[in-house]
Design a protein around this motif. Structure first.
Motif, PDB file in Angstrom:
ATOM      1  N   GLU A  22      47.379  38.359  27.296  1.00 39.62           N
ATOM      2  CA  GLU A  22      47.183  37.394  28.361  1.00 39.62           C
ATOM      3  C   GLU A  22      47.108  37.865  29.650  1.00 39.62           C
ATOM      4  OE1 GLU A  22      49.914  33.969  28.468  1.00 39.62           O
ATOM      5  OE2 GLU A  22      48.129  32.880  29.480  1.00 39.62           O
ATOM      6  N   GLU A  23      48.035  38.892  29.941  1.00 35.83           N
ATOM      7  CA  GLU A  23      48.246  39.574  31.318  1.00 35.83           C
ATOM      8  C   GLU A  23      46.878  40.223  31.505  1.00 35.83           C
ATOM      9  OE1 GLU A  23      52.836  40.616  31.793  1.00 35.83           O
ATOM     10  OE2 GLU A  23      51.583  42.043  30.830  1.00 35.83           O
ATOM     11  N   ILE A  24      46.040  40.795  30.209  1.00 33.07           N
ATOM     12  CA  ILE A  24      45.049  41.511  30.472  1.00 33.07           C
ATOM     13  C   ILE A  24      43.668  40.400  30.749  1.00 33.07           C
ATOM     14  CG2 ILE A  24      43.145  42.844  29.168  1.00 33.07           C
ATOM     15  CD1 ILE A  24      45.725  44.078  27.611  1.00 33.07           C
ATOM     16  N   TYR A  25      43.936  39.301  30.084  1.00 34.33           N
ATOM     17  CA  TYR A  25      42.876  38.253  30.162  1.00 34.33           C
ATOM     18  C   TYR A  25      42.857  37.883  31.753  1.00 34.33           C
ATOM     19  CZ  TYR A  25      41.451  33.370  29.978  1.00 34.33           C
ATOM     20  OH  TYR A  25      40.608  32.220  30.193  1.00 34.33           O
ATOM     21  N   LEU A  26      44.090  37.777  32.336  1.00 35.38           N
ATOM     22  CA  LEU A  26      44.074  37.161  33.433  1.00 35.38           C
ATOM     23  C   LEU A  26      43.510  38.043  34.573  1.00 35.38           C
ATOM     24  CD1 LEU A  26      47.403  35.474  33.647  1.00 35.38           C
ATOM     25  CD2 LEU A  26      45.419  34.262  33.384  1.00 35.38           C
ATOM     26  N   LYS A  27      43.699  39.310  34.595  1.00 37.47           N
ATOM     27  CA  LYS A  27      43.260  40.357  35.157  1.00 37.47           C
ATOM     28  C   LYS A  27      41.568  40.569  34.890  1.00 37.47           C
ATOM     29  CE  LYS A  27      46.800  43.546  36.224  1.00 37.47           C
ATOM     30  NZ  LYS A  27      47.131  44.855  36.574  1.00 37.47           N
ATOM     31  N   ALA A  28      41.137  40.149  34.006  1.00 33.55           N
ATOM     32  CA  ALA A  28      39.768  40.202  33.467  1.00 33.55           C
ATOM     33  C   ALA A  28      39.006  39.305  34.066  1.00 33.55           C
ATOM     34  CB  ALA A  28      39.511  40.310  32.017  1.00 33.55           C
ATOM     35  N   LYS A  29      39.825  37.931  34.028  1.00 34.98           N
ATOM     36  CA  LYS A  29      39.004  36.763  34.643  1.00 34.98           C
ATOM     37  C   LYS A  29      39.010  36.959  36.034  1.00 34.98           C
ATOM     38  CE  LYS A  29      39.662  32.002  33.524  1.00 34.98           C
ATOM     39  NZ  LYS A  29      38.744  31.919  32.356  1.00 34.98           N
ATOM     40  N   LYS A  30      39.448  37.784  36.863  1.00 33.38           N
ATOM     41  CA  LYS A  30      39.488  37.980  38.173  1.00 33.38           C
ATOM     42  C   LYS A  30      38.071  38.354  38.572  1.00 33.38           C
ATOM     43  CE  LYS A  30      44.117  37.800  39.707  1.00 33.38           C
ATOM     44  NZ  LYS A  30      45.178  38.568  40.417  1.00 33.38           N
ATOM     45  N   VAL A  31      37.797  39.429  37.501  1.00 33.71           N
ATOM     46  CA  VAL A  31      36.389  40.102  37.788  1.00 33.71           C
ATOM     47  C   VAL A  31      35.377  39.487  37.198  1.00 33.71           C
ATOM     48  CG1 VAL A  31      35.365  42.261  37.018  1.00 33.71           C
ATOM     49  CG2 VAL A  31      37.672  42.510  37.740  1.00 33.71           C
ATOM     50  N   MET A  32      35.589  38.749  36.057  1.00 34.22           N
ATOM     51  CA  MET A  32      34.628  38.202  35.309  1.00 34.22           C
ATOM     52  C   MET A  32      34.957  36.785  34.719  1.00 34.22           C
ATOM     53  SD  MET A  32      33.235  39.896  31.882  1.00 34.22           S
ATOM     54  CE  MET A  32      32.835  41.343  32.555  1.00 34.22           C
ATOM     55  N   PRO A  33      35.053  35.776  35.639  1.00 31.01           N
ATOM     56  CA  PRO A  33      35.439  34.443  35.498  1.00 31.01           C
ATOM     57  C   PRO A  33      35.118  33.881  34.332  1.00 31.01           C
ATOM     58  CG  PRO A  33      34.774  34.643  37.713  1.00 31.01           C
ATOM     59  CD  PRO A  33      34.374  35.875  36.920  1.00 31.01           C
ATOM     60  N   SER A  34      34.137  34.071  33.566  1.00 32.88           N
ATOM     61  CA  SER A  34      33.628  33.213  32.440  1.00 32.88           C
ATOM     62  C   SER A  34      34.211  33.992  31.135  1.00 32.88           C
ATOM     63  CB  SER A  34      32.014  33.401  32.279  1.00 32.88           C
ATOM     64  OG  SER A  34      31.817  34.643  32.030  1.00 32.88           O
ATOM     65  N   ILE A  35      35.055  35.261  31.310  1.00 34.00           N
ATOM     66  CA  ILE A  35      35.618  35.720  29.947  1.00 34.00           C
ATOM     67  C   ILE A  35      36.417  34.919  29.188  1.00 34.00           C
ATOM     68  CG2 ILE A  35      37.579  36.786  30.879  1.00 34.00           C
ATOM     69  CD1 ILE A  35      36.481  39.325  29.383  1.00 34.00           C
ATOM     70  N   ALA A  36      36.379  35.007  27.858  1.00 35.28           N
ATOM     71  CA  ALA A  36      37.172  33.889  26.935  1.00 35.28           C
ATOM     72  C   ALA A  36      38.467  34.717  26.337  1.00 35.28           C
ATOM     73  CB  ALA A  36      36.544  33.332  25.905  1.00 35.28           C
ATOM     74  N   TYR A  41      40.856  39.243  22.877  1.00 40.95           N
ATOM     75  CA  TYR A  41      41.763  39.526  21.640  1.00 40.95           C
ATOM     76  C   TYR A  41      40.633  40.055  20.529  1.00 40.95           C
ATOM     77  CZ  TYR A  41      46.134  36.973  21.929  1.00 40.95           C
ATOM     78  OH  TYR A  41      47.378  36.747  22.400  1.00 40.95           O
ATOM     79  N   ARG A  42      39.546  39.778  20.582  1.00 44.28           N
ATOM     80  CA  ARG A  42      38.500  40.412  19.597  1.00 44.28           C
ATOM     81  C   ARG A  42      38.535  41.973  20.071  1.00 44.28           C
ATOM     82  NH1 ARG A  42      35.003  35.468  18.226  1.00 44.28           N
ATOM     83  NH2 ARG A  42      34.952  35.477  20.443  1.00 44.28           N
ATOM     84  N   ASN A  43      38.285  42.120  21.468  1.00 42.35           N
ATOM     85  CA  ASN A  43      38.171  43.531  21.750  1.00 42.35           C
ATOM     86  C   ASN A  43      39.187  44.319  21.591  1.00 42.35           C
ATOM     87  OD1 ASN A  43      34.929  43.943  22.470  1.00 42.35           O
ATOM     88  ND2 ASN A  43      35.630  42.117  23.877  1.00 42.35           N
ATOM     89  N   LEU A  44      40.333  43.686  21.989  1.00 42.05           N
ATOM     90  CA  LEU A  44      41.749  44.419  21.938  1.00 42.05           C
ATOM     91  C   LEU A  44      41.797  45.045  20.338  1.00 42.05           C
ATOM     92  CD1 LEU A  44      44.076  42.419  24.141  1.00 42.05           C
ATOM     93  CD2 LEU A  44      43.191  44.579  24.699  1.00 42.05           C
ATOM     94  N   GLY A  45      41.444  44.197  19.322  1.00 48.46           N
ATOM     95  CA  GLY A  45      41.537  44.737  17.934  1.00 48.46           C
ATOM     96  C   GLY A  45      40.618  45.445  17.843  1.00 48.46           C
ATOM     97  N   SER A  61      58.296  38.637  21.042  1.00 49.11           N
ATOM     98  CA  SER A  61      57.440  39.141  22.377  1.00 49.11           C
ATOM     99  C   SER A  61      56.128  39.212  22.044  1.00 49.11           C
ATOM    100  CB  SER A  61      57.954  40.250  23.022  1.00 49.11           C
ATOM    101  OG  SER A  61      57.372  40.478  24.246  1.00 49.11           O
ATOM    102  N   PRO A  62      55.227  38.776  22.598  1.00 51.22           N
ATOM    103  CA  PRO A  62      53.599  39.123  22.420  1.00 51.22           C
ATOM    104  C   PRO A  62      53.357  40.553  22.497  1.00 51.22           C
ATOM    105  CG  PRO A  62      53.894  37.992  24.325  1.00 51.22           C
ATOM    106  CD  PRO A  62      55.095  37.988  23.917  1.00 51.22           C
ATOM    107  N   ASP A  63      52.466  41.155  21.666  1.00 48.80           N
ATOM    108  CA  ASP A  63      52.154  42.421  21.530  1.00 48.80           C
ATOM    109  C   ASP A  63      51.676  43.052  22.805  1.00 48.80           C
ATOM    110  OD1 ASP A  63      52.473  42.210  18.933  1.00 48.80           O
ATOM    111  OD2 ASP A  63      50.341  42.443  18.275  1.00 48.80           O
ATOM    112  N   ARG A  64      52.020  44.359  23.163  1.00 47.24           N
ATOM    113  CA  ARG A  64      51.440  44.891  24.431  1.00 47.24           C
ATOM    114  C   ARG A  64      50.546  45.894  24.023  1.00 47.24           C
ATOM    115  NH1 ARG A  64      55.750  43.697  27.804  1.00 47.24           N
ATOM    116  NH2 ARG A  64      57.174  42.096  26.958  1.00 47.24           N
ATOM    117  N   TYR A  65      49.929  46.392  25.053  1.00 42.15           N
ATOM    118  CA  TYR A  65      48.684  47.283  24.780  1.00 42.15           C
ATOM    119  C   TYR A  65      48.911  48.668  25.757  1.00 42.15           C
ATOM    120  CZ  TYR A  65      46.769  43.764  21.653  1.00 42.15           C
ATOM    121  OH  TYR A  65      46.470  42.992  20.973  1.00 42.15           O
TER     122      TYR A  65
END
Lengths: 127, 127
Positions: A22-36, A41-45, A61-65
Motif C-alpha cells: 500500500e505504501e508503494i502504491y501511494l507513492k506510485a500514485k503521486k507519480v502516476m495517478p491512474s495506477i491500480a 501487487y502483480r508487479n511486486l509478485g 502485518s502486511p508483507d514488506r518489500y
DNA sequence: ATACATGCAAAGAATTTGCAGCTTG
DNA sequence: CAAGCTGCAAATTCTTTGCATGTAT
C-alpha cells in the motif's frame, strides 16, 4: 517492462524503508495517478519471483518489500513496527548443522525495541 | 472455562499435528456441532495469550496451533506443507550474540522437503 | 500484430468483531 | 445475579483475479 513496473521498481530501489504494498502504491500514485493496486501487487509478485526484489512476510502485518536481495535478516520493532536490516554470517549453515536437516531456506523475524521507542519508554517510565 | 474452551484445548493437546483454526473447528464440530468459528478463534487467541498453547504464523498459510509451549522451531515441508518440530539449543543466545541486539523474541520458519515428498519426487523423476 | 500488462471492480482467504441471548461461578 | 462467553452474521484486512481495453515490441 512497462512504465508502471519501472515506477514501482524505482520507488523500491530508491527507498531505505521496508514498505508495504500500500505504501508503494501511494507513492506510485503521486507519480502516476491512474495506477491500480492490482497492478502494484502483480508487479511486486513478478519482480519477487524474478529475484529483483525481496518479499518479507511479517506475522500480523502486511508483507514488506526490500530492495536488497542479498541474504540478510530483519529485526522488527515490537512497538512501532519499523524494520531494520541485520547481517548474520553463516546462519543458513548454522541452521542446517543444528537441525541436521537439508534446510532449503527460512523466514526469520527478530523482535526488539528500537532506539526511538526505547527512549520514549524511558521517558514515560520516569513520569 | 466453558465447555467449548475445554473441547478446543483437548483437541489441541491430544493431537500431534499442527492444526489450523479451521481444522480445529471441524474437529470440535464433530463433538459439539453448534460451536462457531468465532468461538474457536476467540479461544485460540485467549489461550495463546495465556501461554497454554502456541500460535505458529507461517507465510502464505493460515496460522497453526501447537500444543507445546516449550521453545522449539518449526520446519515446514515446501511441498506438502506439513510442519515438523525441531529443537535448536541456544538459538536465542546465538541470535543475540550474532546481531549484537537485545532480541526479545523471534519467529522462524525453516523450509525443507519431508521424507514422504522426497520419495514421491524421486519416483516421479525416474518415470 | 500479438503477446502481455493495465485499470477496474469483484472475489477470496483468514481472521475479527458487534450484539443479543445464554452460561457459569 | 454479574461477568464473561456463545452463536451468528457482518465487517475487516490483505491480496488475488477475471475481463475488456490498452500498450510495448
Amino acid at each position: 517492462m512497462t512504465r508502471q513496473r519501472k515506477t514501482i521498481l524505482e520507488i523500491i530501489k530508491t527507498s531505505n524503508e521496508h514498505m508495504t504494498a500500500e505504501e508503494i502504491y501511494l507513492k506510485a500514485k503521486k507519480v502516476m495517478p491512474s495506477i491500480a493496486m492490482g497492478t502494484v501487487y502483480r508487479n511486486l509478485g513478478l519482480m519477487t519471483e524474478a529475484g529483483e526484489i525481496r518479499r518479507i512476510p511479517i506475522p500480523d502485518s502486511p508483507d514488506r518489500y526490500d530492495k536488497s536481495v542479498k541474504p540478510h535478516e530483519h529485526m522488527v520493532c515490537q512497538e512501532c513496527g519499523e524494520v531494520h536490516d541485520v547481517f548474520i554470517d553463516g546462519l543458513l549453515e548454522y541452521l542446517r548443522q543444528s537441525t541436521g536437516a537439508e534446510i532449503t531456506g527460512y523466514d526469520l523475524n527478530l523482535r526488539f525495541i528500537c532506539e526511538n521507542c526505547r527512549r520514549k519508554d524511558t521517558i514515560q517510565g520516569h513520569r
